[in-house]
Design a protein around this motif. Structure first.
Motif, short mmCIF file in Angstrom:
data_model
loop_
_atom_site.label_atom_id
_atom_site.label_comp_id
_atom_site.label_asym_id
_atom_site.label_seq_id
_atom_site.Cartn_x
_atom_site.Cartn_y
_atom_site.Cartn_z
N VAL A 65 34.94 23.23 8.84
CA VAL A 65 36.02 22.57 8.10
C VAL A 65 36.86 23.54 7.24
CG1 VAL A 65 35.01 20.25 8.09
CG2 VAL A 65 34.34 21.89 6.32
N THR A 182 17.40 29.92 5.96
CA THR A 182 17.92 28.68 6.54
C THR A 182 17.42 28.54 7.97
OG1 THR A 182 19.94 29.29 7.76
CG2 THR A 182 20.11 29.23 5.36
N GLY A 284 36.80 18.97 4.76
CA GLY A 284 38.07 19.62 4.48
C GLY A 284 39.04 18.64 3.85
N ASN A 285 38.53 17.49 3.44
CA ASN A 285 39.35 16.39 2.95
C ASN A 285 38.97 16.05 1.50
OD1 ASN A 285 40.30 13.82 2.32
ND2 ASN A 285 40.13 13.08 4.42
N1 LIG Z 1 21.72 27.13 9.99
C1 LIG Z 1 22.39 26.86 8.89
O1 LIG Z 1 22.23 27.51 7.90
C2 LIG Z 1 23.38 25.73 8.89
C3 LIG Z 1 23.66 25.04 10.08
C4 LIG Z 1 24.57 23.97 10.03
C5 LIG Z 1 25.18 23.64 8.82
N2 LIG Z 1 24.90 24.37 7.68
C6 LIG Z 1 25.55 24.03 6.39
O2 LIG Z 1 25.57 22.62 6.22
C7 LIG Z 1 26.91 22.23 5.92
C8 LIG Z 1 27.15 20.81 6.35
O3 LIG Z 1 27.12 20.72 7.78
P1 LIG Z 1 28.39 20.28 8.64
O4 LIG Z 1 29.60 20.42 7.78
O5 LIG Z 1 28.39 21.02 9.92
O6 LIG Z 1 28.06 18.76 8.97
P2 LIG Z 1 27.97 17.44 8.05
O7 LIG Z 1 28.08 17.79 6.62
O8 LIG Z 1 26.78 16.69 8.51
O9 LIG Z 1 29.26 16.63 8.52
C9 LIG Z 1 30.54 17.12 8.29
C10 LIG Z 1 31.55 16.13 8.85
O10 LIG Z 1 31.52 14.92 8.09
C11 LIG Z 1 32.85 14.55 7.73
N3 LIG Z 1 32.79 13.95 6.38
C12 LIG Z 1 32.39 14.57 5.23
N4 LIG Z 1 32.39 13.70 4.22
C13 LIG Z 1 32.80 12.51 4.72
C14 LIG Z 1 33.02 11.23 4.14
N5 LIG Z 1 32.77 11.02 2.85
N6 LIG Z 1 33.46 10.23 4.94
C15 LIG Z 1 33.70 10.43 6.25
N7 LIG Z 1 33.51 11.64 6.86
C16 LIG Z 1 33.07 12.67 6.10
C17 LIG Z 1 33.66 15.81 7.76
O11 LIG Z 1 34.98 15.54 8.15
P3 LIG Z 1 36.20 15.74 7.11
O12 LIG Z 1 36.47 17.20 7.05
O13 LIG Z 1 37.28 14.94 7.73
O14 LIG Z 1 35.75 15.18 5.79
C18 LIG Z 1 32.96 16.66 8.80
O15 LIG Z 1 33.54 16.47 10.09
C19 LIG Z 1 27.77 23.27 6.65
O16 LIG Z 1 29.11 23.26 6.20
C20 LIG Z 1 27.00 24.52 6.31
O17 LIG Z 1 27.33 24.94 5.01
C21 LIG Z 1 24.01 25.39 7.71
#
Ligand SMILES: NC(=O)c1ccc[n+]([C@@H]2O[C@H](COP(=O)([O-])OP(=O)(O)OC[C@H]3O[C@@H](n4cnc5c(N)ncnc54)[C@H](OP(=O)(O)O)[C@@H]3O)[C@@H](O)[C@H]2O)c1
Length: 317
Positions: A65, A182, A284-285
């Motif tokens: 994002v 992680t 990103g919103n």
């Molecule tokens: N191995 C690792 O260390 C690892 C792996 C994966 C992820 N991560 C970490 O975990 C974080 C979170 O994972 P992720 O961003 O991939 O997935 P996530 O947080 O499960 O989901 C993100 C998605 O949810 C949407 N969203 C967020 N808030 C919302 C709301 N209130 N209502 C509706 N939609 C919503 C976002 O779209 P919008 O942009 O439209 O809000 C985005 O497409 C990552 O950014 C990263 O920092 C770490």
């Protein structure tokens, strides 16, 4: 990604457009037991076990994002996400060098806003290698425009014999305040548990969501045993959970624990686990950031309510 089902967020959007983000948002939509007592409840914090330092329970993930190019509208929206996080009492921003342009954009936004000191900044080391490690650390600090990060995590730990000595040295040198590991790979959970128990890092970041509770079994209890803080990656399973409830109203009983949107429902499930220190939903919103902050206010679901949430999501098939 749209707001998904539910109208509370749409009402908030309309108000946000007319008066801007801020406390006024919280007077819109349904008012829960906490807010009914006057104004929004404070954002909850939990102590980082190793130090006792309080960390607000709602953070921000930047994978995908924040990987945006030069488009000014998109970049402004990410700056507004971070402003919304900080205005709402949050501090934690998680990024990584492997998230494309995200790490650099975070650094640019914090520098432009003069907000580095108010942020608990977490990034990652992609490869644990004594030769390339120092240059990787220097590159992250340069991208983030800072001389130290709050948390440096070894990204996707994969070696059973992994030591964290180099990162401990960085901590001793003041280049990072905490170290962590992680994983979001099932096949590496045994490795993560072994490294967690042996190396006792300050933080574990692991995928954990209402419909993906594998980490509850061994990893999160192991983190609690060794005194590691827990950050939950992928709290919405990217958008899997929103898709699962598409078109469905939020159950009435969600109001009992102050959940007024699906996003808050999903995040409050995770925060109902006392071993979870903070969640890091990606967005990103700025309106979604505001919505997510609401999950860190008011009541959290108790054990019986959490079981009901699991039954509910399981019943969707
Ligand atoms: N191995 C690792 O260390 C690892 C792996 C994966 C992820 N991560 C970490 O975990 C974080 C979170 O994972 P992720 O961003 O991939 O997935 P996530 O947080 O499960 O989901 C993100 C998605 O949810 C949407 N969203 C967020 N808030 C919302 C709301 N209130 N209502 C509706 N939609 C919503 C976002 O779209 P919008 O942009 O439209 O809000 C985005 O497409 C990552 O950014 C990263 O920092 C770490």
């Amino acid at each position: 990604m749209t707001d998904g089902p539910g109208t509370a967020l749409s009402r908030r959007r309309a108000l946000a457009l007319s008066v801007g983000f801020g406390a006024a948002l919280w007077t819109s939509g349904r008012i829960g037991p906490a807010a009914a007592q006057g104004g929004p409840a404070p954002l909850l914090s939990r102590p980082i076990p190793r130090s006792g330092e309080a960390l607000p329970v709602i953070g921000l993930g930047t994978a995908y994002v924040f990987d945006v190019g030069d488009d000014a509208t998109q970049r402004d929206a990410r700056a507004a996400v971070i402003r919304t996080l900080l205005a709402g009492g949050g501090t934690l921003v998680d990024t990584a060098p492997s998230y494309g342009r995200a790490e650099a954009l975070v650094g640019e936004i914090l520098a432009a806003g003069g907000s580095r000191s108010g942020v608990f900044l977490a990034t990652k080391l992609e490869e644990y290698d004594r030769t390339s490690g120092p240059a990787a650390l220097a590159a992250s600090l340069r991208q983030l425009r800072t001389d130290r990060v709050d948390l440096m995590q070894l990204h996707n730990v994969s070696d059973l014999r992994q030591d964290l000595a180099m990162m401990r040295e960085w901590k001793a040198q003041g280049r990072c305040r905490y170290i962590g590991i992680t994983t979001t790979y099932r096949g590496a959970f045994d490795v993560a548990e072994a490294v967690l128990r042996r190396e006792k890092p300050d933080f574990l970041q692991i995928d954990y969501s209402l419909d993906d509770r594998e980490a509850e079994g061994r990893l999160i209890p192991a983190a609690a045993e060794v005194g590691a803080a827990v950050l939950t990656a992928l709290p919405f399973g990217r958008n899997r959970l929103f898709r699962a409830v598409q078109g469905r109203p939020l159950p009435d009983w969600a109001a009992a624990f102050d959940a007024h949107s699906w996003g808050q429902f999903f995040l409050k499930y995770l925060l109902g686990n006392p071993a979870v220190t903070a969640v890091i939903p990606g967005t990103g919103n700025p309106e979604h950031m505001q919505d997510n902050l609401g999950a860190g206010r008011g009541r959290l679901p108790d054990a019986a309510e959490r079981r009901r949430m699991v039954d509910f999501i399981g019943s969707l098939g």
